[in-house]
Scaffold this active site. Structure first.
Site, PDB file in Angstrom:
ATOM      1  N   PRO A  40      45.718  40.962  40.622  1.00 32.23           N
ATOM      2  CG  PRO A  40      47.656  42.251  40.034  1.00 32.23           C
ATOM      3  CD  PRO A  40      46.060  42.530  40.782  1.00 32.23           C
TER       4      PRO A  40
ATOM      5  NE  ARG B 218      52.466  27.608  37.431  1.00 38.89           N
ATOM      6  CZ  ARG B 218      53.019  28.283  36.407  1.00 38.89           C
ATOM      7  NH1 ARG B 218      54.155  28.193  37.017  1.00 38.89           N
ATOM      8  NH2 ARG B 218      52.447  28.549  35.221  1.00 38.89           N
TER       9      ARG B 218
ATOM     10  CB  CYS C 138      53.213   5.426  39.181  1.00 40.21           C
ATOM     11  SG  CYS C 138      53.041   3.808  38.553  1.00 40.21           S
ATOM     12  CD  GLU C 139      49.442  10.296  35.747  1.00 41.08           C
ATOM     13  OE1 GLU C 139      48.735   9.928  36.453  1.00 41.08           O
ATOM     14  OE2 GLU C 139      49.292  11.543  34.841  1.00 41.08           O
TER      15      GLU C 139
ATOM     16  CE1 TYR D  98      46.732  30.398  40.290  1.00 45.87           C
ATOM     17  CE2 TYR D  98      48.416  31.882  39.392  1.00 45.87           C
ATOM     18  CZ  TYR D  98      47.933  31.874  40.264  1.00 45.87           C
ATOM     19  OH  TYR D  98      46.356  32.971  39.835  1.00 45.87           O
TER      20      TYR D  98
HETATM   21  N1  LLP Z   1      41.148  37.596  38.323  1.00 43.53           N
HETATM   22  C1  LLP Z   1      40.686  36.051  37.434  1.00 43.53           C
HETATM   23  C2  LLP Z   1      39.540  36.598  37.532  1.00 43.53           C
HETATM   24  C3  LLP Z   1      41.515  34.668  37.187  1.00 43.53           C
HETATM   25  O1  LLP Z   1      41.026  34.146  36.549  1.00 43.53           O
HETATM   26  C4  LLP Z   1      42.808  34.471  38.146  1.00 43.53           C
HETATM   27  C5  LLP Z   1      43.463  33.723  37.917  1.00 43.53           C
HETATM   28  C6  LLP Z   1      43.306  35.900  38.162  1.00 43.53           C
HETATM   29  C7  LLP Z   1      42.641  36.965  38.271  1.00 43.53           C
HETATM   30  C8  LLP Z   1      44.967  36.108  38.589  1.00 43.53           C
HETATM   31  O2  LLP Z   1      45.866  35.909  37.300  1.00 43.53           O
HETATM   32  P1  LLP Z   1      47.178  36.040  37.904  1.00 43.53           P
HETATM   33  O3  LLP Z   1      47.510  36.988  38.113  1.00 43.53           O
HETATM   34  O4  LLP Z   1      47.376  35.322  39.197  1.00 43.53           O
HETATM   35  O5  LLP Z   1      47.581  35.532  36.941  1.00 43.53           O
HETATM   36  N2  LLP Z   1      46.825  27.816  37.839  1.00 43.53           N
HETATM   37  C9  LLP Z   1      47.459  28.583  37.103  1.00 43.53           C
HETATM   38  C10 LLP Z   1      46.948  30.009  36.703  1.00 43.53           C
HETATM   39  C11 LLP Z   1      45.478  30.269  36.675  1.00 43.53           C
HETATM   40  C12 LLP Z   1      44.468  31.586  36.419  1.00 43.53           C
HETATM   41  C13 LLP Z   1      43.154  31.263  37.014  1.00 43.53           C
HETATM   42  N3  LLP Z   1      42.881  32.880  37.112  1.00 43.53           N
HETATM   43  C14 LLP Z   1      48.775  28.584  36.569  1.00 43.53           C
HETATM   44  O6  LLP Z   1      49.543  28.203  37.607  1.00 43.53           O
HETATM   45  O7  LLP Z   1      49.889  29.194  36.082  1.00 43.53           O
END
Ligand code: LLP
Length: 411
Positions: A270, A308, A340-341, A369
């Site tokens: 995670p 986000r 400005c968006e 993120y």
């Molecule tokens: N493992 C892999 C291969 C991944 O691609 C990702 C996330 C994770 C683990 C971790 O996922 P998490 O546990 O953090 O959900 N920017 C987006 C999230 C993009 C995640 C991409 N990959 C947001 O702000 O919600």
């Protein structure tokens, strides 16, 4: 779990006086990370998955204090780029704790990671058969895992659902032959990997279960003996104050059940779960503009600071930290940044104690993120990051200046 290590840390629980002090001392917009909370999250997840190998998806937050704390808690590093691999090693992770998940890896990334692998026994996870050739060309025959496209996806938004997207992983049915081919060519095949998507809630548990059970089946029919089966990350956190936290023990139980008997270690990775509620974003109100539709509250953070809401329509709690907020009238607001968006908005129809110019607002769940996705769009310098640890505050990343923004430009 409750008591000393609660499942969730709500925005309302952050001490307002401390946040005011930090905003005064370091200015706004400002990211604040509580490293003690990062450690709590790590302990909770390791306790829920006592037999699993737990890694942290560093893409959620690569700041050095966060990486160091998680390494210290016995968590590994799952990296999406050569930069993340380098930063993880620099922060103290050993090679064997590092996994590089190569998604259409640029040649520069492979050059860099394969060079590092000569001294650090890291694992490379490939998501396409031809990456094997590219690794062999660079004399990498080290620890290798194959990312599987499980055909099952989940997530808080279509943009973060990976499990059904052909971009990610090797088609499920082709995995056994690729594992055999890799072993034949002399790679040290150690595992299989899949990730359903990001922000899985209790309601998505069936997708998670399905993914894990497909991975269990694949492990049982693997032509090569495997050290681990990595079922990814994606564990969601409550972004709304009233939303219940994910029952991590239930996720762990569902994972073990669905995996079934396999002669390999379970691995998880995670990102968000470790850091989301360990971070907030402080921003100052510079404009309070009554309009016929709503009160427009202009703040100094924007989509360049925290993307986000603009990118996924994500909900983040906002708290008005004004000392007299309790006595203010609750009004409907639109909280917007200086970019400005049109999409540069943190919240619409949000009821807040009437914000006034000079108020300090605090945006919750900004540890994952947040800074990581910040940009310099509109020639806006990125914010500073401050860490708290056991009451101590220290600067982790200084605020950028306009000179930083233009530093790469030819004269
Ligand atoms: N493992 C892999 C291969 C991944 O691609 C990702 C996330 C994770 C683990 C971790 O996922 P998490 O546990 O953090 O959900 N920017 C987006 C999230 C993009 C995640 C991409 N990959 C947001 O702000 O919600």
């Amino acid at each position: 779990m409750s008591g000393v290590n609660p499942d969730v840390r709500r925005l309302s629980e952050w001490g307002a006086d401390r946040l005011h002090q930090l905003a005064e001392a370091y200015d706004t917009p400002l990211y604040v990370y509580d490293i003690a909370r990062v450690r709590e999250n790590a302990r909770r997840i390791r306790a829920a998955f006592p037999d699993a190998e737990v890694s942290y998806a560093t893409k959620a937050n690569t700041s050095k204090p966060v990486l160091r704390a998680l390494q210290d808690e016995g968590v590994g590093a799952e990296c999406a780029s050569a930069g993340e691999v380098q930063r993880s090693l620099d922060a103290g992770f050993t090679g064997s704790e590092v996994r590089y998940t190569a998604v259409n890896p640029p040649s520069e990334d492979l050059d860099h990671v394969c060079a590092l692998a000569a001294d650090h026994p890291l694992t490379i996870t490939i998501g396409a058969a031809d990456t094997l050739d590219r690794l062999a060309e660079r004399d990498f025959f080290g620890k290798l895992a194959v990312r599987v496209n499980p055909g099952v996806g989940a997530g808080h938004h279509a943009k973060v659902t990976t499990g059904t997207d052909p971009k990610f992983g090797v088609p499920y049915d082709e995995v056994p032959s690729l594992l055999a081919a890799a072993a034949d060519r002399g790679f040290d095949v150690v595992g299989i990997h899949a990730h359903a998507g990001s922000g899985i809630s209790g309601d998505d548990l069936s997708a998670h279960r399905e993914l894990v059970s497909r991975m269990g089946a694949l492990a049982r029919e693997s032509p090569v003996s495997l050290e681990f089966v990595n079922v990814g990350g994606g564990f969601g956190v409550p972004y709304k104050e009233a939303e219940p936290p994910l029952d991590i023990a239930a996720v762990a139980e569902a994972t073990r059940e669905a995996l079934g008997e396999v002669d390999a270690q379970l691995a998880i990775e995670p990102g968000r779960y470790f850091v989301a509620d360990a971070g907030v974003l402080l921003t100052r109100v510079n404009t309070a503009k009554p309009t016929p539709e709503t009160l427009v509250v202009g703040v100094d953070a924007g989509m360049t600071t925290l993307v986000r809401p603009a990118m996924y329509g994500s909900y983040h709690e906002i708290r008005n930290l004004a000392p007299d907020a309790g006595e203010r009238e609750a009004v409907e607001t639109l909280v917007a940044g200086p970019i400005c968006e049109t999409s540069d908005i943190f919240a619409t129809d949000r009821v807040l104690p009437a914000p006034a110019r000079g108020d300090l607002l605090c945006i919750g769940n900004a540890g994952a993120y947040g800074y990581e996705m910040a940009s310099q769009y509109n020639s806006r310098p990125r914010p500073a990051v401050v860490c708290l640890d056991e009451g101590e505050a220290y600067l982790a990343v200084r605020r950028e200046t306009l000179a930083d923004v233009t530093s790469l430009e030819e004269p």
